[in-house]
Design an enzyme around this catalytic site. Structure first.
Site, mmCIF file in Angstrom:
data_model
loop_
_atom_site.group_PDB
_atom_site.id
_atom_site.type_symbol
_atom_site.label_atom_id
_atom_site.label_comp_id
_atom_site.label_asym_id
_atom_site.label_seq_id
_atom_site.Cartn_x
_atom_site.Cartn_y
_atom_site.Cartn_z
ATOM 1 N N GLU A 128 1.866 14.300 0.193
ATOM 2 C CA GLU A 128 0.835 14.523 -0.816
ATOM 3 C C GLU A 128 -0.335 15.363 -0.304
ATOM 4 O OE1 GLU A 128 -0.026 10.448 1.030
ATOM 5 O OE2 GLU A 128 1.724 11.649 0.460
ATOM 6 N N GLU B 44 -3.878 9.293 8.941
ATOM 7 C CA GLU B 44 -3.521 10.454 8.119
ATOM 8 C C GLU B 44 -4.117 11.765 8.616
ATOM 9 O OE1 GLU B 44 -4.718 8.757 4.346
ATOM 10 O OE2 GLU B 44 -2.625 8.354 3.850
ATOM 11 N N GLU C 112 4.209 4.128 5.437
ATOM 12 C CA GLU C 112 3.589 5.433 5.579
ATOM 13 C C GLU C 112 3.058 5.534 7.017
ATOM 14 O OE1 GLU C 112 0.831 7.947 2.489
ATOM 15 O OE2 GLU C 112 0.059 6.040 3.229
ATOM 16 N N HIS D 216 2.039 1.287 2.343
ATOM 17 C CA HIS D 216 1.247 2.510 2.512
ATOM 18 C C HIS D 216 -0.181 2.119 2.888
ATOM 19 C CE1 HIS D 216 3.819 5.903 0.824
ATOM 20 N NE2 HIS D 216 4.617 4.865 1.033
ATOM 21 N N GLU D 217 -0.864 3.052 3.568
ATOM 22 C CA GLU D 217 -2.132 2.731 4.236
ATOM 23 C C GLU D 217 -1.941 1.474 5.086
ATOM 24 O OE1 GLU D 217 -2.277 5.178 1.048
ATOM 25 O OE2 GLU D 217 -2.272 3.035 0.616
ATOM 26 N N HIS E 4 5.243 -1.462 -7.692
ATOM 27 C CA HIS E 4 4.118 -0.876 -6.970
ATOM 28 C C HIS E 4 2.909 -1.788 -7.081
ATOM 29 C CE1 HIS E 4 0.729 2.190 -6.447
ATOM 30 N NE2 HIS E 4 1.348 2.128 -5.288
ATOM 31 N N HIS E 5 2.314 -2.113 -5.926
ATOM 32 C CA HIS E 5 1.099 -2.923 -5.856
ATOM 33 C C HIS E 5 0.033 -2.141 -5.095
ATOM 34 C CE1 HIS E 5 3.518 -6.967 -6.180
ATOM 35 N NE2 HIS E 5 3.415 -6.335 -7.336
#
Length: 685
Positions: free
Chosen positions: A489, A176, A483, A464-465, A394-395
């Site tokens: 964000e 990121e 991602e 994500h991550e 979503h988890h």
């Protein structure tokens, strides 16, 4: 999934015993433009070179390994055998940037053996495409070598030019960071140590991949890897004096080795894309082609879609993920509002974050099947089905990998019982178990095993991550997006001002070469003063529309708040119409870090959509519409920057135009600073 095969396989074997420097071992690309030379030194050290025409792109570069349980693979090798083959097929993506994919390469395989008493064996395979190469190490089954404890892989990429390099630091925990633009000789990843970007660990002056380089001659080179399975992520350590990269694997605090494998096995492919133009990097299929064909018989249950969600409002501070704040966002009422809006605007899904117990500090960890009391999961799913809108699960794990792994079967079973086919996973923060990094072998295996397990329940993963994409979407098409970059964000979070206007003009030629991106575009309320004083998205609104075409993903978030879309009905029309699943992609123009223009043809309708974005510099671009079908007229709905548009001074200035376009048409359009262009091309006949 339909697969079309057009295969030509020609095999020629060349056997060498005790090969020396006078022997020529090489392989050309199918068009003869790229060449890989391989050999060993007098003391048995393996090396390779890459040439484009007569120009050395990679000079003499050595290959080998260090082990914790054995002497290194450095030298003392002899060549037992080499073999060459040609392979040519056309296969079809079940979803993607295009339908038909040509996979055409020439292959060279070298079988090596040590001369010393151990006589360990190592094979190296090169595949040479017209736009780059991939090579990997293969550890065959053998008597004197049962298990490899790899402390590092010593793959060199010795360059001949001080290229302009678009790089992000080789962080073992996150991707990121912003990309930098410097000469190769000026790379300094260590300046990012201890910068406040969530969990982070940068042990060396190294870069993450993809890393893209541009020479004064116009040559474009990008380094990455393909088919990352049961191995550690590869960063590239930088030698700024000798203009060289060297592989540096992500490790762990818990073991002296970075990779543990039982023989036989092979490493991921090390990839080098080499093109004359920036646009050809995006058009390349080298990464995905180096992966195995699909192991899934049917993935028709996944439908590419646009989606809204309870997400951006939490970043703005309008609502929260947990209930203790009193502003919980994931309520039944709020979810229905997003479902209603999605149903009206040709949007197929709604993501709900913060729906399940565990977000509060004193709640004892995440429970992936139990909703908060103000969120009726069954009612929401039923309401969505009634409206033709799918709920996206979503988890979030907060890095507690072991807890999530134990609950996955139960959580996926719940999803299957409700007919939910997509889950966004998250791994924010430091990992549990301690000592592991997000990009090490442990997490590579976790991410890949999660995808395989989800496939058994007809579930697709948007991670994500994550670990970076390496083309495994071909083998497991339920790994749909991820991602793995600095997302939208950061325009809210970053104390230094968010993502600069050039950000996605770099991403298109770096991170996007690896695979689909869940970037969450479509922010209409550019200035965020109502929620975050002084914060903003550093683009125009036309730029945000263009991202639906430029930045590829089979799921595209319509990320802003419902009220901001309802206040801007005209730009919303483009989002309603734009596709997400493509038959064909054409990269019309672009330069790394400056601008890019991409047109894509929708599979079901035959309509085309075009997106163009620029950096902080305004520029005129000319669109040649010769990519359109002949003898067909299209109604072109054009969404362009207004005359006074500017990413900071006037980001909402946008103009609309409707004209007829054919394949003979050309049009010149001004892009504002930080601006963009979006066009719907709807077939009339």
């Amino acid at each position: 999934m339909k697969i079309l095969f057009k295969i030509t396989l020609v095999v020629c074997l060349f056997i060498f015993f005790g090969c020396n420097n006078s022997d020529e071992i090489n392989v050309f690309s199918p068009n003869k433009n790229l060449r890989v030379d391989f050999n060993i030194t007098k003391d048995g050290k393996p090396f390779y070179l890459i040439l484009k025409a007569s120009q050395k792109v990679i000079d003499t570069s050595y290959l080998g390994f260090d082990f914790d349980n054995s002497i290194p693979f450095i030298d003392n090798f002899q060549i037992l055998k080499t073999s060459k083959s040609e392979f040519n097929e056309t296969w079809q993506m079940p979803w993607g940037e295009q339908l038909d994919v040509v996979n055409h390469y020439n292959e060279l395989k070298i079988e090596l053996q040590e001369i010393n008493q151990l006589k360990r064996k190592l094979n190296i395979t090169f595949r040479v495409y017209n736009d780059g190469i991939g090579f990997r190490y293969e550890f065959p089954k053998q008597v004197n070598f049962k298990e490899a404890l790899i402390t590092n892989e010593n793959t060199e990429f010795n360059l001949t030019v001080d290229y302009t390099t678009f790089w992000a630091p080789g962080d073992w925990d996150i991707y990121e960071h912003l990309y930098n633009t410097t000469k190769l000789s000026k790379i300094n990843a260590l300046k990012y140590v201890n910068q406040p970007v969530a969990q982070t660990y940068i042990p060396e002056n190294a870069v993450n991949t993809p890393v893209t380089l541009v020479g004064k001659s116009g040559l474009h080179v990008s380094f990455h890897e393909a088919a990352l399975v049961d191995y550690a992520d590869m960063t590239l350590q930088v030698d700024t004096v000798n203009l060289s990269f060297k592989s540096n694997l992500v490790g762990s605090k818990n073991t002296p080795y970075k990779v543990k494998r039982t023989l036989p096995f092979h490493t991921p492919w090390r990839t080098v894309q080499i093109t004359n133009k920036a646009t050809e990097l995006i058009a390349s299929n080298l990464i995905v082609n180096l992966n195995e064909p699909s192991k899934m018989d049917d993935v028709s249950w996944f439908k590419p879609m646009k989606y809204t969600g309870i997400w951006w409002e939490m970043h703005l501070g309008k609502s929260s993920w947990d209930m203790t704040s009193g502003t919980h966002g994931a309520t039944t009422e709020n979810a229905k509002k997003f479902i209603d809006f999605s149903a009206k605007n040709n949007i197929g899904g709604v993501l709900v974050e913060g729906w399940n117990k565990g977000w509060g500090q004193n709640e004892g960890g995440f429970d992936f099947v139990t909703p908060y009391p103000d969120y009726n999961l069954n009612e929401i799913v039923a309401y969505g089905k009634q409206k033709g809108v799918e709920i996206i699960m979503h988890h979030e794990t907060y890095g507690n990998v072991e807890t999530y792994t134990k609950q996955q079967d139960t959580a996926f079973s719940l999803m299957k019982s409700l007919g939910i086919h997509v889950v966004k996973t998250g791994y924010v923060g430091k990992l549990i178990p301690e000592g592991k990094y997000h990009h090490g072998q442990f997490m590579v295996n976790h991410y890949n095993e999660t995808v395989k397990k989800a496939a058994k329940y007809n579930i697709a993963i948007n991670a994500h991550e994550p670990i970076k994409p390496t083309g495994l979407r071909r083998t497991y098409p339920n790994t749909i997006s991820r991602e793995g970059l600095r997302g939208q964000e950061f325009n809210v979070w970053d104390p230094k001002g968010g993502n600069p206007p050039e950000h996605l003009s770099i991403i298109a030629f770096t991170r996007m070469l690896a695979g689909p991106i869940d970037y969450t575009p479509g922010i209409f309320n550019i200035k965020l003063d109502d929620y975050k004083k002084g914060k903003q998205v550093n683009t125009t609104i036309a730029h945000q529309l263009a991202l639906y075409v430029v930045i590829y993903s089979p799921i595209q978030m319509v990320a802003d708040l419902v009220e901001h879309y309802e206040a801007n009905p005209k730009p919303l029309e483009f989002i309603k119409e734009v596709g997400v699943d493509w038959e064909k992609t054409v990269v019309l123009n672009g330069e790394v870090g400056d601008f890019v223009t991409i047109a894509r043809k929708e599979r079901k309708t035959g309509n085309w959509f075009l997106g163009s974005i620029t950096d902080e510099n305004s520029r005129k671009i000319t669109i040649d519409f010769s990519f359109l079908e002949d003898k067909t007229t299209y109604l072109a709905k054009i969404y362009k920057d207004g005359k006074n548009a500017h990413w900071n001074k006037n980001p909402l200035d946008i103009e609309f135009e409707t004209i007829e376009i054919t394949s003979n048409s050309k049009k010149t359009i001004q892009l504002a600073a930080g601006g963009g262009l979006a066009i719907s091309l709807i077939r009339k006949n």
